[in-house]
Every structure is written in structure tokens, then in C-alpha cells.
Design an enzyme around this catalytic site. Structure first.
Site, PDB file in Angstrom:
ATOM      1  N   HIS A 183      -1.670   1.588   3.054  1.00  0.00           N
ATOM      2  CA  HIS A 183      -2.440   2.579   3.814  1.00  0.00           C
ATOM      3  C   HIS A 183      -1.478   3.235   4.803  1.00  0.00           C
ATOM      4  CE1 HIS A 183      -5.373   3.917   6.884  1.00  0.00           C
ATOM      5  NE2 HIS A 183      -6.312   3.790   5.963  1.00  0.00           N
TER       6      HIS A 183
ATOM      7  N   ASP B 110      -1.500  -6.436   7.037  1.00  0.00           N
ATOM      8  CA  ASP B 110      -2.569  -5.485   7.295  1.00  0.00           C
ATOM      9  C   ASP B 110      -3.821  -6.069   6.639  1.00  0.00           C
ATOM     10  OD1 ASP B 110      -4.499  -3.548   6.957  1.00  0.00           O
ATOM     11  OD2 ASP B 110      -3.148  -2.048   6.092  1.00  0.00           O
TER      12      ASP B 110
ATOM     13  N   GLN C  52      -8.630  -4.719   4.926  1.00  0.00           N
ATOM     14  CA  GLN C  52      -9.526  -4.889   3.775  1.00  0.00           C
ATOM     15  C   GLN C  52      -9.630  -6.337   3.310  1.00  0.00           C
ATOM     16  OE1 GLN C  52     -11.436  -2.534   2.822  1.00  0.00           O
ATOM     17  NE2 GLN C  52     -10.437  -0.767   3.760  1.00  0.00           N
TER      18      GLN C  52
ATOM     19  N   LYS D  20     -14.830  -2.838   9.720  1.00  0.00           N
ATOM     20  CA  LYS D  20     -14.790  -3.118   8.272  1.00  0.00           C
ATOM     21  C   LYS D  20     -15.532  -4.415   7.944  1.00  0.00           C
ATOM     22  CE  LYS D  20     -11.189  -0.106   7.492  1.00  0.00           C
ATOM     23  NZ  LYS D  20     -11.376   1.227   6.920  1.00  0.00           N
TER      24      LYS D  20
ATOM     25  N   CYS E 252      -6.228   7.759   2.589  1.00  0.00           N
ATOM     26  CA  CYS E 252      -5.083   7.466   3.480  1.00  0.00           C
ATOM     27  C   CYS E 252      -4.009   6.668   2.747  1.00  0.00           C
ATOM     28  CB  CYS E 252      -5.518   6.731   4.735  1.00  0.00           C
ATOM     29  SG  CYS E 252      -6.608   7.693   5.787  1.00  0.00           S
TER      30      CYS E 252
HETATM   31  N1  PMP Z   1      -5.199  -0.570   6.446  1.00  0.00           N
HETATM   32  C1  PMP Z   1      -6.092  -0.482   5.454  1.00  0.00           C
HETATM   33  C2  PMP Z   1      -5.792  -1.151   4.149  1.00  0.00           C
HETATM   34  C3  PMP Z   1      -7.281   0.219   5.636  1.00  0.00           C
HETATM   35  O1  PMP Z   1      -8.164   0.312   4.648  1.00  0.00           O
HETATM   36  C4  PMP Z   1      -7.523   0.829   6.898  1.00  0.00           C
HETATM   37  C5  PMP Z   1      -8.799   1.596   7.165  1.00  0.00           C
HETATM   38  N2  PMP Z   1      -9.150   2.492   6.151  1.00  0.00           N
HETATM   39  C6  PMP Z   1      -6.569   0.689   7.889  1.00  0.00           C
HETATM   40  C7  PMP Z   1      -5.411  -0.016   7.636  1.00  0.00           C
HETATM   41  C8  PMP Z   1      -6.758   1.301   9.247  1.00  0.00           C
HETATM   42  O2  PMP Z   1      -7.828   0.708   9.912  1.00  0.00           O
HETATM   43  P1  PMP Z   1      -8.396   1.319  11.275  1.00  0.00           P
HETATM   44  O3  PMP Z   1      -8.610   2.793  10.996  1.00  0.00           O
HETATM   45  O4  PMP Z   1      -9.649   0.598  11.515  1.00  0.00           O
HETATM   46  O5  PMP Z   1      -7.348   1.125  12.304  1.00  0.00           O
END
Ligand code: PMP
Length: 399
Positions: free
Chosen positions: A119, A191, A194, A217, A360
Site C-alpha cells: 500500500h 503493516d 489488513q 479497519k 492505493c
Molecule cells: N496499509 C494497508 C495494507 C491498507 O489497506 C491501508 C488502508 N487502506 C493502510 C496501510 C493505511 O491505513 P490508514 O489509512 O488507516 O492509515
């Protein structure tokens, strides 16, 4: 599917809403989850009963707020298998990655190892500060972890990898990655945006040095989240934000930092966010994370089965349900319906809510030669009927 899970839907007030007279099938959990009643109650209780600042006041309500705030830290620590002194509250995964990138003092000549499936929030914080070396992907987008050992150089400072990919649904082999990195004295940042809401977690077992996740999430409020940093790392990291709450004493010459995670939490924290996050984690604890994981596997299997009956649709990520969280990203047949139109039609005509786009993860979509994907992601409140409705509706649209 177990009775407990079929009853769980009623705990999410949003899911009582209908769209076009149809029950909502919320399959957009990878983007954000509906909030359970327990979380809404925790927020309401804070605002109505004890909405004082934390760690500052001495009156009774300030003491109550501070106690509950620190109890929330204990809940997060318990959720991760860590100790409370290793938990820093953040606004989410993105802030946590930025905090670690800054706190490690990465310089332009340093290298961070990533996969090509990350991401943007686990790519740009590193790439803004230093060089990155990126693990290649197979034709389905799954990282070729066998190549990881070959990426280390004397300049490597960190391995940063997803727990579960927000596009592939793939679960990364974290223990193997940690072993490879640690054999070379390199720390691992995970990270967990998910992974955390789907997989039973024990950061000691995963042997990672940092683990970040976002509250929204897994049923918690937006703008809440946490970073686990193993104690020895936490002690060595430099704070990235300065101000009230992080210092034990300030005089004309300088300041003495507080010890522990509060050093990284300058300013008034997102108190209600933290309390809501703890309520979400309490609910998951009551359900039981092994049960959540098992339910997720059943949903993953069902999603893969639906996809198998979608002609011309390409699946990114592994074909094995056991290697996935319950998430599928699908490339629709070329010259047919585009993903955005499909998602909007699924919503408006069928009450099925999914994501469409590049989620993203532009480099991953580029590597797979895919313009956009349609992503269905399930969670604890979903049942097999939600998945079946998604498959049936999409089959109709493609036909
Ligand atoms: N990493 C992953 C794999 C994600 O899916 C997301 C959120 N879509 C993020 C990081 C970023 O999370 P946040 O926007 O809550 O900071």
C-alpha cells in the site's frame, strides 16, 4: 457458519440500513468497517460521563479518563501479545509508518526492503527518506519471497512488509521474513492494516520489531490506531513530535523526556478514538480471534468459489483460501464493464457495497498490467449470503 457469527450482524447499526429496499451487503471492509454498537457506546459514554483530558488534570474525571485511556493501552497490548509499555497510540497505520521512518533517522543512502505489493502508506514514508529495494511479484501479483535474501546489502536498514495485502488478500510469511532479516541484524516493520482484524496475533511469535494497525479497519473509530515497537527499539527511537504530555520536566535549558510510549504522544491524544479502539478490540476478544480467523477462511473460500463462476474475470493473489484473508480483487474482462461502473451498479441496484480502483497500490496494479480492480472484502459481520449476492449480481452484470 456458526450461530455466533449470524447474530453478530445485529451489533452493527449501520447494517440495518437498506439501499433501494435491499439489505446492505457491506463488502468494503478493507476500506473501512462499520462500527459495532459497543464502540458507539464507548464513545457516547466518554462524551456523556467523563470527557476530561488525560495525564494532565488531577480531578476525579481526569483520573477516570486517564485510567481508561491506559486500560485501552493494556487492551491493545493484549490483542498483540505485547506489553503495554510497547504500545504507542497513533492515528493509524500511515502515521505509524511515518513515525518509524522518522524515528529510525533514515538517510538517503540507506535502503528499506519492500515488496512490490505494498500500500502507498507502506511505501512512500520510506521512499521519501531513503532508497528502496523491491521484491518482485509473480504474474498474479504475489511477492516472490524466495528472492528476499538476495535484496539485502550493507546499506539495508529495515524490511517493511504487509501482514495481509489490501489487494491480493495474501498473507505474508512473516516468521520466515523476520528470521531472514534478523539473521542479518535488520529489523522488520509490519503493516498490519489488513492483518489485524482478521488474524490471531502474537507479535512475539511473528518475531517482528514493529507492527502497525488502524482502528477503523476492525470496527474502531477513524483516526485511531497503534504501533507496537519492541521495547529495546522503543527505547532507541527518537520522538518525532514535540510538545505537552511527552516530557517529565522542562526548564530554560532543555527538557527531560518521559520514559515509555508517552514520549511519542505529544499533545492531547485522540482520547475517544483510543477508547473506541479498545471497545472494538474487546469485542474481537469476546468473539475470539481464532474464531474470527476461521470465519474469515470460510468467507475467503466462498469468495473464491464465486469468482470461479465469473467468466473472463482475473483474480489477483493466491488461489488457495488458506493463504488469504477474505478479500478478492478482480480484474474485469477488457472491453466490458469497467470496475468503477460495476461497483456503483452493485451498490445502487443490488445493495452490495465494494471498492473499485487501484486501492492505493498503483505499483502493484502496474506490475500486473491491470488498470483497476473490483475489490470485495468481508469481515466478521458478513455471511455466505452476502458473498453469494455479490457473485450473483456481478455475474449478471458481466453477462
Ligand atoms: N496499509 C494497508 C495494507 C491498507 O489497506 C491501508 C488502508 N487502506 C493502510 C496501510 C493505511 O491505513 P490508514 O489509512 O488507516 O492509515
Amino acid at each position: 457458519m456458526s450461530a455466533d457469527f449470524s447474530a453478530l450482524r445485529a451489533q452493527f447499526p449501520l447494517l440495518a440500513r437498506e439501499l433501494g429496499g435491499r439489505r446492505i451487503a457491506w463488502l468494503d471492509n478493507a476500506s473501512t468497517t462499520p462500527r459495532p454498537r459497543a464502540v458507539l457506546e464507548a464513545l457516547r459514554e466518554y462524551h456523556e460521563q467523563y470527557s476530561a483530558n488525560v495525564h494532565r488534570g488531577v480531578h476525579a474525571l481526569a483520573a477516570e479518563a486517564s485510567e481508561r485511556f491506559e486500560a485501552a493501552r493494556d487492551e491493545v497490548a493484549n490483542f498483540l501479545g505485547a506489553s503495554s509499555s510497547e504500545i504507542v497510540f497513533t492515528s493509524g497505520t500511515t502515521e505509524a509508518a511515518n513515525l518509524v521512518a522518522g524515528a529510525l533517522g533514515l538517510a538517503p543512502q540507506d535502503e528499506v526492503l519492500l515488496t512490490g505489493a505494498e500500500h502507498h502508506s507502506n511505501l512512500l514514508p520510506w521512499r521519501q527518506r531513503c532508497a528502496t529495494r523491491v521484491l518482485e511479484l509473480d504474474e498474479r501479483g504475489t511477492p516472490l519471497y524466495a528472492g528476499l535474501a538476495g535484496l539485502f546489502t550493507p546499506r539495508t536498514r529495515l524490511v517493511a512488509v504487509h501482514h495481509a495485502s489490501n489487494v491480493l488478500g495474501a498473507i505474508a510469511p512473516l516468521r520466515e521474513i523476520s528470521a531472514l532479516a534478523h539473521a542479518r541484524g535488520i529489523p522488520v516493520f509490519v503493516d498490519g492494516a489488513q492483518g489485524a482484524g482478521h488474524l490471531a496475533l502474537d507479535v512475539r511469535e511473528l518475531e517482528c520489531d514493529f507492527y502497525a494497525f488502524s482502528g477503523h479497519k476492525l470496527g474502531g473509530p477513524s483516526g485511531s490506531g497503534a504501533l507496537y515497537a519492541r521495547e529495546d527499539w522503543l527505547e532507541r527511537l527518537a520522538p518525532q513530535r514535540w510538545g505537552g504530555g511527552m516530557v517529565a520536566r522542562v526548564d530554560a535549558q532543555g527538557c527531560e523526556l518521559r520514559s515509555g510510549p508517552q514520549r511519542f504522544e505529544a499533545g492531547t491524544p485522540n482520547v475517544e478514538g483510543v477508547l473506541g479502539l479498545a471497545a472494538a478490540l474487546r469485542l474481537l476478544r469476546e468473539i475470539g480471534m481464532p474464531q474470527v480467523e476461521q470465519h474469515g477462511r470460510e468467507l475467503a473460500r466462498a469468495l473464491l468459489e464465486e469468482r470461479a463462476h465469473l467468466p473472463g474475470v482475473r483474480l489477483l493473489g493466491p488461489v488457495d483460501a488458506a493463504a488469504r484473508i477474505p478479500l478478492v480483487a478482480l480484474a474485469l474482462p477488457p472491453r466490458g464493464l469497467d470496475a468503477e461502473t460495476a461497483a456503483r451498479t452493485l451498490s445502487d441496484a443490488f445493495g452490495v457495497l465494494v471498492s473499485a480502483g487501484r486501492h492505493c497500490a498503483h505499483p502493484l496494479h502496474d506490475a500486473c498490467g491491470v488498470e483497476a480492480t473490483l475489490r470485495a472484502s468481508a469481515w466478521v459481520h458478513n455471511d455466505l449470503d452476502d458473498v453469494r449476492r455479490f457473485g450473483e449480481a456481478l455475474r449478471g452484470l458481466i453477462a
